[in-house]
Design a protein around this motif. Structure first.
Motif, short mmCIF file in Angstrom:
data_model
loop_
_atom_site.label_atom_id
_atom_site.label_comp_id
_atom_site.label_asym_id
_atom_site.label_seq_id
_atom_site.Cartn_x
_atom_site.Cartn_y
_atom_site.Cartn_z
N VAL A 64 0.85 -1.09 0.16
CA VAL A 64 -0.13 0.47 -0.20
C VAL A 64 0.60 1.30 -0.04
N LYS A 69 -0.95 -6.23 -10.92
CA LYS A 69 1.02 -5.28 -10.62
C LYS A 69 0.80 -5.61 -12.09
N ASN A 82 -9.21 2.05 -6.72
CA ASN A 82 -9.26 2.29 -4.51
C ASN A 82 -8.31 2.02 -4.19
N LYS A 83 -7.04 2.54 -4.57
CA LYS A 83 -5.65 3.09 -4.24
C LYS A 83 -5.03 1.52 -3.62
N GLN A 84 -4.75 0.90 -3.59
CA GLN A 84 -4.61 -0.67 -3.57
C GLN A 84 -2.78 -0.63 -3.00
N THR A 87 -3.70 2.57 -8.54
CA THR A 87 -5.53 2.49 -8.89
C THR A 87 -6.08 2.82 -8.02
#
Length: 221
Positions: free
Chosen positions: A62, A110, A209-211, A207
């Motif tokens: 993260v 990824k 969703n900020k993953q 991303t």
């Protein structure tokens, strides 16, 4: 002459990254801080690099969503993780700034993000050189649009900055005109205050969703 020195310094930086890739220095079950220290020791022992003009960054998981100015907690690198490395070595008093993303394992999401960021960098480079003149707003918007078109968001408020002899902060003013950002309406290819400007182009996609995120930077040539 100065540009050639900057190119030479970047070659040294790339050599460092080549070493850590070939010798599998990047691995799981160690911390970001430990990997950073190992890279520092390799740079010092193999390449004679002891000085850096900015903080040495290893970010995994993260933490890869955070831009340069953030200082997140130290994380452990996990199996099937994504991480990016950003080092700014000084060689013969000239600065480099080099960043790459690595994926441990075969996670397609990824791997796709890593590949997209690399493609974006080269697309932005080609766009820059296709123009007689282009300002920071225009180049930033190009990269932000590339991110959105591919389902990502741009992870920083700049897409690059000046590079020069150490320290470029003493040679050039720290104003928007010396960053690739939305506030820069000055032609990136023009001299400013009588000084030729050389650019680092940096791409940071995250991303939605900020993953996790991915990063790629080097001299804009």
């Amino acid at each position: 002459m100065k540009l050639e020195k900057l190119k030479d310094t970047q070659k040294i930086a790339k050599e460092l990254f080549d070493i850590i890739e070939k010798e599998n220095i990047i691995r799981s079950n160690i911390s970001e801080r430990q990997l950073s220290l190992e890279i520092y020791e390799i740079a010092k022992d193999r390449l004679g690099i002891k000085k850096y003009w900015h903080k040495k960054i290893v970010r995994t998981g993260v933490n890869t969503i955070f831009p340069y100015d953030e200082n997140p907690d130290d994380l452990m690198i996990k199996e099937d993780d994504i991480l990016w490395i950003d080092f700014g070595p000084i060689f013969e008093n000239f600065e480099a700034d080099f960043g790459r993303t690595y994926v441990l394992g075969n996670n397609n999401e990824k791997l796709n993000l890593k590949l997209t960021v690399e493609k974006a960098w080269y697309a932005a480079r080609d766009h820059y050189f296709s123009k007689t003149s282009i300002n920071g707003l225009e180049l930033f918007n190009f990269l932000e649009g590339f991110a959105l078109d591919n389902g990502y968001i741009f992870g920083n408020n700049i897409a690059g900055h000046l590079i020069d002899e150490f320290s470029h902060y003493k040679i050039h003013k720290s104003t928007p005109e010396n960053y690739i950002c939305k506030e820069n309406l000055i032609d990136l290819k023009s001299d400013l205050d009588g000084l030729t400007r050389f650019w680092i182009l940096e791409v940071h996609f995250v991303t939605k969703n900020k993953q996790f995120g991915s990063f790629f930077e080097q001299l804009l040539i």
